[in-house]
Design a protein around this motif. Sequence first.
Motif, PDB file in Angstrom:
ATOM      1  N   LYS A   6       3.150   2.463  -8.416  1.00 52.24           N
ATOM      2  CA  LYS A   6       2.119   2.654  -7.385  1.00 52.24           C
ATOM      3  C   LYS A   6       1.972   4.142  -7.049  1.00 52.24           C
ATOM      4  N   GLY A  28      -3.239  -0.397   1.998  1.00 50.28           N
ATOM      5  CA  GLY A  28      -2.147  -1.042   1.264  1.00 50.28           C
ATOM      6  C   GLY A  28      -1.117  -0.017   0.823  1.00 50.28           C
ATOM      7  N   THR A  30      -0.202   0.928  -2.225  1.00 45.05           N
ATOM      8  CA  THR A  30      -0.625   1.839  -3.300  1.00 45.05           C
ATOM      9  C   THR A  30      -1.583   2.894  -2.744  1.00 45.05           C
ATOM     10  N   ALA A  31      -2.526   2.437  -1.916  1.00 44.35           N
ATOM     11  CA  ALA A  31      -3.464   3.373  -1.308  1.00 44.35           C
ATOM     12  C   ALA A  31      -2.725   4.396  -0.440  1.00 44.35           C
ATOM     13  N   GLY A  81      -6.440   0.142  -3.552  1.00 44.57           N
ATOM     14  CA  GLY A  81      -5.617  -0.748  -4.366  1.00 44.57           C
ATOM     15  C   GLY A  81      -6.310  -2.072  -4.648  1.00 44.57           C
ATOM     16  N   ALA A  82      -5.589  -2.997  -5.280  1.00 49.74           N
ATOM     17  CA  ALA A  82      -6.123  -4.331  -5.567  1.00 49.74           C
ATOM     18  C   ALA A  82      -4.961  -5.306  -5.690  1.00 49.74           C
ATOM     19  N   ASP A  83      -5.273  -6.563  -5.503  1.00 48.34           N
ATOM     20  CA  ASP A  83      -4.265  -7.612  -5.687  1.00 48.34           C
ATOM     21  C   ASP A  83      -4.280  -8.159  -7.103  1.00 48.34           C
ATOM     22  N   LYS A  93      -9.215  -8.533  -3.836  1.00 45.79           N
ATOM     23  CA  LYS A  93      -8.661  -7.649  -2.815  1.00 45.79           C
ATOM     24  C   LYS A  93      -8.542  -8.419  -1.498  1.00 45.79           C
ATOM     25  N   GLY A  94      -7.844  -7.808  -0.546  1.00 43.59           N
ATOM     26  CA  GLY A  94      -7.766  -8.410   0.781  1.00 43.59           C
ATOM     27  C   GLY A  94      -6.392  -8.923   1.146  1.00 43.59           C
ATOM     28  N   GLY A  95      -5.410  -8.678   0.256  1.00 39.99           N
ATOM     29  CA  GLY A  95      -4.045  -9.071   0.581  1.00 39.99           C
ATOM     30  C   GLY A  95      -3.565  -8.428   1.877  1.00 39.99           C
ATOM     31  N   GLY A  96      -4.119  -7.273   2.187  1.00 42.66           N
ATOM     32  CA  GLY A  96      -3.758  -6.580   3.428  1.00 42.66           C
ATOM     33  C   GLY A  96      -4.757  -6.840   4.544  1.00 42.66           C
ATOM     34  N   ALA A  97      -5.634  -7.819   4.358  1.00 42.00           N
ATOM     35  CA  ALA A  97      -6.595  -8.266   5.385  1.00 42.00           C
ATOM     36  C   ALA A  97      -7.645  -7.216   5.745  1.00 42.00           C
ATOM     37  N   LEU A  99     -10.339  -6.461   3.764  1.00 45.18           N
ATOM     38  CA  LEU A  99     -11.397  -6.569   2.747  1.00 45.18           C
ATOM     39  C   LEU A  99     -12.795  -6.248   3.240  1.00 45.18           C
ATOM     40  N   LYS A 120      -0.570  -5.970 -11.639  1.00 42.03           N
ATOM     41  CA  LYS A 120      -1.842  -6.441 -11.048  1.00 42.03           C
ATOM     42  C   LYS A 120      -2.890  -6.780 -12.112  1.00 42.03           C
TER      43      LYS A 120
HETATM   44  C1  5RP Z   1      -5.831  -4.633   1.369  1.00 47.85           C
HETATM   45  C2  5RP Z   1      -5.988  -4.638  -0.101  1.00 47.85           C
HETATM   46  C3  5RP Z   1      -4.935  -3.914  -0.892  1.00 47.85           C
HETATM   47  O1  5RP Z   1      -5.551  -2.907  -1.618  1.00 47.85           O
HETATM   48  C4  5RP Z   1      -4.251  -4.888  -1.799  1.00 47.85           C
HETATM   49  O2  5RP Z   1      -3.706  -5.939  -1.014  1.00 47.85           O
HETATM   50  C5  5RP Z   1      -3.144  -4.226  -2.622  1.00 47.85           C
HETATM   51  O3  5RP Z   1      -2.101  -3.849  -1.792  1.00 47.85           O
HETATM   52  P1  5RP Z   1      -0.816  -3.099  -2.344  1.00 47.85           P
HETATM   53  O4  5RP Z   1      -1.269  -1.772  -2.851  1.00 47.85           O
HETATM   54  O5  5RP Z   1       0.095  -2.982  -1.141  1.00 47.85           O
HETATM   55  O6  5RP Z   1      -0.211  -3.944  -3.433  1.00 47.85           O
HETATM   56  O7  5RP Z   1      -6.897  -5.173  -0.672  1.00 47.85           O
HETATM   57  O8  5RP Z   1      -6.785  -5.458   1.987  1.00 47.85           O
END
Ligand code: 5RP
Length: 226
Positions: A6, A28, A30-31, A81-83, A93-97, A99, A120
Motif C-alpha cells: 500500500k 482508507g 492506502t490513500a 484506494g479500492a476494495d 469501493k466503499g469499504g471505508g463508508a 463512497l 485487490k
Molecule cells: C473507502 C474506500 C477505500 O478506498 C477502500 O475501502 C480501500 O481501503 P484500504 O486502502 O484501507 O484497503 O473505498 O470508502
Amino acid sequence: MSDQQKKNAGEAAAAHVEAGMVVGLGTGSTAAWFVKALAARNLPDLRCVPTSERTADLARELGLTLSTLEDTPRIDLTVDGADEIGPGLALIKGGGAALLREKLVWEASSRCICIADAAKVVPVLGTFPLPIEVVAFGHKTTANRIADVLADHDIPMPARVRQADRGLIRTDGGNLIYDAACKVINDPARLAADLKSLTGVVEHGLFLDLTDLAIIGTDAGFETIN
Ligand code: 5RP
C-alpha cells in the motif's frame, strides 16, 4: 493485505502530482499513504479536496491546503484506494463508508488513479461485499427493494446493514451502509443502474469507467494497469 505494498502504491501515485494542481484525496489506509507521500513532496500551490472527514483531518495535520468541491469544482487528479479491482478497471469501493463523497470527487476529476495492494486485483467483482449507501429514513423498505434487485441479478442473499458495537454505522453524510454479499457480479453496469434507480439508495460502490490508471503495490515497488 500488505502495508508495504500500500505504501509503495501511495508513494508512486504521489509522483504524478504537479505543483499548482487541485488534487482529490481518497479515503482508507492506502490513500493515507498517498496523502503522507504527497505532503512530504511539499509542492507549491496545491489545493486538496478530501473525500472524508478522516482524510481531511490527516491532510490538515500534515499541512496540506484543503479545498471543497464548491470552491474548486474541477479537480486535476484524484488518487484513491479500492476494495476490488476487476477487469476493465471496474472497482468496488466503499469499504471505508466514504463512497458517496469519493464518487462525487472522482466524477469531478480529469484523471483518477486507483492505488491498491496486489490482493485487490480480482478476475471478477463480487467477493468483497458491495457497499450501498442508503437514506436512514425508511431504510428497511429500501433494503427490501435492494433485495429484489439483487435477486434479479442471481444474488440470493439480501444486503446487510453495516453496524459496529455502538450501533449502525453512519456515513459522513449521515446515511447508512448496506453491504451486499454478491459473490459474483456478472453484469456490473446493469447492477449499478438498477441499484441507482431505487428511491432511498443514495449511491453504490461500483466505480465503472472512472479509473484512468491503477497502481498496484508489490513488495519491491509497483506495477501499473491501464
Ligand atoms: C473507502 C474506500 C477505500 O478506498 C477502500 O475501502 C480501500 O481501503 P484500504 O486502502 O484501507 O484497503 O473505498 O470508502
